[in-house]
Design a protein around this motif. Sequence first.
Motif, short mmCIF file in Angstrom:
data_model
loop_
_atom_site.label_atom_id
_atom_site.label_comp_id
_atom_site.label_asym_id
_atom_site.label_seq_id
_atom_site.Cartn_x
_atom_site.Cartn_y
_atom_site.Cartn_z
N TYR A 230 -97.06 7.31 -44.17
CA TYR A 230 -96.98 5.86 -44.15
C TYR A 230 -95.72 5.45 -43.40
N THR A 231 -95.63 4.19 -43.03
CA THR A 231 -94.48 3.71 -42.29
C THR A 231 -93.21 3.90 -43.11
N GLY A 232 -92.24 4.56 -42.51
CA GLY A 232 -90.99 4.83 -43.20
C GLY A 232 -90.98 6.13 -43.96
N ALA A 233 -92.09 6.87 -43.93
CA ALA A 233 -92.15 8.14 -44.65
C ALA A 233 -91.23 9.16 -43.99
N ASP A 234 -90.72 10.07 -44.80
CA ASP A 234 -89.84 11.12 -44.30
C ASP A 234 -90.59 11.98 -43.30
N ARG A 235 -89.91 12.35 -42.20
CA ARG A 235 -90.56 13.15 -41.16
C ARG A 235 -90.96 14.53 -41.67
N LYS A 236 -90.23 15.02 -42.66
CA LYS A 236 -90.54 16.35 -43.20
C LYS A 236 -91.51 16.26 -44.38
N GLY A 237 -91.90 15.05 -44.74
CA GLY A 237 -92.73 14.89 -45.92
C GLY A 237 -91.86 14.75 -47.17
N ARG A 238 -92.48 14.45 -48.25
CA ARG A 238 -91.76 14.21 -49.50
C ARG A 238 -92.35 15.07 -50.61
N ILE A 239 -91.48 15.71 -51.37
CA ILE A 239 -91.94 16.50 -52.51
C ILE A 239 -92.06 15.59 -53.71
N GLY A 240 -93.22 15.56 -54.34
CA GLY A 240 -93.44 14.69 -55.48
C GLY A 240 -92.86 15.25 -56.77
N LYS A 241 -92.76 14.40 -57.77
CA LYS A 241 -92.20 14.82 -59.06
C LYS A 241 -93.05 15.89 -59.71
N VAL A 242 -94.37 15.84 -59.49
CA VAL A 242 -95.24 16.85 -60.09
C VAL A 242 -94.90 18.23 -59.53
N GLN A 243 -94.71 18.32 -58.20
CA GLN A 243 -94.36 19.60 -57.59
C GLN A 243 -92.97 20.06 -58.01
N LEU A 244 -92.04 19.11 -58.14
CA LEU A 244 -90.69 19.48 -58.56
C LEU A 244 -90.68 20.06 -59.97
N ALA A 245 -91.62 19.64 -60.79
CA ALA A 245 -91.70 20.11 -62.17
C ALA A 245 -92.48 21.41 -62.31
N ASP A 246 -92.93 21.99 -61.21
CA ASP A 246 -93.73 23.22 -61.27
C ASP A 246 -92.98 24.31 -62.04
N GLY A 247 -93.65 24.88 -63.02
CA GLY A 247 -93.03 25.90 -63.87
C GLY A 247 -92.28 25.32 -65.05
N GLY A 248 -92.21 23.98 -65.12
CA GLY A 248 -91.45 23.34 -66.19
C GLY A 248 -92.23 22.20 -66.83
N THR A 249 -91.52 21.11 -67.10
CA THR A 249 -92.08 19.98 -67.83
C THR A 249 -91.91 18.69 -67.04
N LEU A 250 -92.97 17.88 -66.99
CA LEU A 250 -92.91 16.56 -66.37
C LEU A 250 -93.01 15.52 -67.48
N PHE A 251 -91.98 14.67 -67.58
CA PHE A 251 -91.95 13.63 -68.59
C PHE A 251 -92.26 12.28 -67.95
N LEU A 252 -93.36 11.67 -68.37
CA LEU A 252 -93.79 10.38 -67.85
C LEU A 252 -93.55 9.32 -68.91
N ASP A 253 -92.43 8.62 -68.76
CA ASP A 253 -92.09 7.56 -69.70
C ASP A 253 -92.82 6.28 -69.32
N GLU A 254 -93.12 5.46 -70.32
CA GLU A 254 -93.85 4.21 -70.12
C GLU A 254 -95.16 4.46 -69.35
N ILE A 255 -95.93 5.43 -69.82
CA ILE A 255 -97.17 5.83 -69.14
C ILE A 255 -98.17 4.68 -69.06
N ALA A 256 -98.07 3.73 -69.98
CA ALA A 256 -99.01 2.59 -69.97
C ALA A 256 -98.84 1.73 -68.73
N GLU A 257 -97.70 1.84 -68.04
CA GLU A 257 -97.45 1.04 -66.84
C GLU A 257 -97.99 1.70 -65.57
N MET A 258 -98.57 2.88 -65.68
CA MET A 258 -99.10 3.56 -64.49
C MET A 258 -100.33 2.82 -63.96
#
Length: 477
Positions: A230-258
């Motif tokens: 998308y316009t303004g996206a990083d040229r190398k791409g962006r690592i998402g929080k899900v991928q960063l949490a690989d092997g660990g735990t992803l905490f989604l606070d205020e999930i009702a706002e998704m």
Amino acid sequence: MTTNKLSEFFSNQAHYGALLEQLTSACQGSMAIDADLKIIWISQAYRQLLALPESFDPIGMPVDQLLPHSQMPRVVQTGKPVFVDLMQINQRWCVVNRLPLRDQAGRVIGALGLIFHDDLDSLQPLFDKFARLRRQFEKENLLRVSRYALEDMMGQSPAIQQIKRQALRAAQLDTTLLLLGETGTGKELLAQGIHQASPRRNGPFVGINMAALPESLVEAELFGSSAGAYTGADRKGRIGKVQLADGGTLFLDEIAEMPLTMQAKLLRVLQEREVEALGSNQLIKVDVRIIAATAKDLFTQVQQGLFRADLYYRLNVLPIELPPLRQRQGDIPLLAQHLLKQIQKQTSLPALALSDEAIQWLEHYPWPGNIRELRNRLERACVMAEGAKISPQDLGSQDPMPVSLPDNQGISTEAFTHDANTLHTPAEHLFKSTRHALDSQQLQLLLLEFKGNRAATARHLGISRATLYNWLNRLSK
């Protein structure tokens, strides 16, 4: 090789004695489990390390019954080895390697664990290098670590002790958790504590507040994006929080706002353990445990069409509800003292103590903002206090009280309503509820006892001077 053949392989020591002897001599203990996570072989050295009686036979027992904190089930479930891990057995630290066992078709049919308990010194250079890499990753914000453990949850009330027991049991299950509770009750602290107590404790803990994200950035922030997505996206791409949490735990606070559109993608992560970045057509496998939290009634959100029913039932596998602070009155003095020490250490302010009147006020305030509000009021008191001790006035006892309070708090909301002329405080309500109401004559006698000193009279009653003035005005009418 099938599971049954695998079991026969390890049980037939007469035929495979040479291999078993090599395993035993190369390490200080070895164990194998099958695809059903049951022990199918254990070496004599491992039995001695565990101090098992000679008459006890663990063959056929689920491995988590013998070793509640074993990560071998995770090796079977993920098919990924775990190298150079540390585990404590009978007060001895051991170096552990865990390997998946596969059949000729590549299917995982079990796991093999190898224990080394006297090689820690030789591995010190490796540990030092790992520590340096970990510090580098943390500095570059590539690795998140949790700061809190379950022991950091202060309190001795039955409600909080039950939460700790539930959390400890939940930590051993690699399943989705849903934390429920009002704002400020400590849901993120509990999530971090569960992560620290789980087999994933050496992996990253990644937390994200859904309410703080603009809807246009949710997808890229959670699932990442490819270069030029998308316009303004990083040229190398962006690592998402899900991928960063690989092997660990992803905490989604205020999930009702998704947003609803993103809920479908999150459901795919939960069901298929794979994620597709924005602008990419490549699916990436992830090994992540999700802990969600909300202060809202998700079931009502589902009924109103604001939350996907399928995601709700997928998240609501193991719900844990945190009690509001007003239901933990016995914990409030302990929490207040602990937070006060933290605040004074962080701000370098002079040490202050809570007066008896302040503690009494804290115990009977309704705390609509829960622990977060408690900390804020203590910070305020540290700045406003002029004496050596914090008074109720320093905490804001004369502030207007909430017009309405959450349900089921055990205190009548009528005691906390206010108008332009009258303010009922928690201390006053306490005074009335304990049947110590005073008539005009009794109050005058009490004032005479304290020689007309209204401040001393108010302290004796455990109320603010403003409350005493209100009483005097109403009793004089």
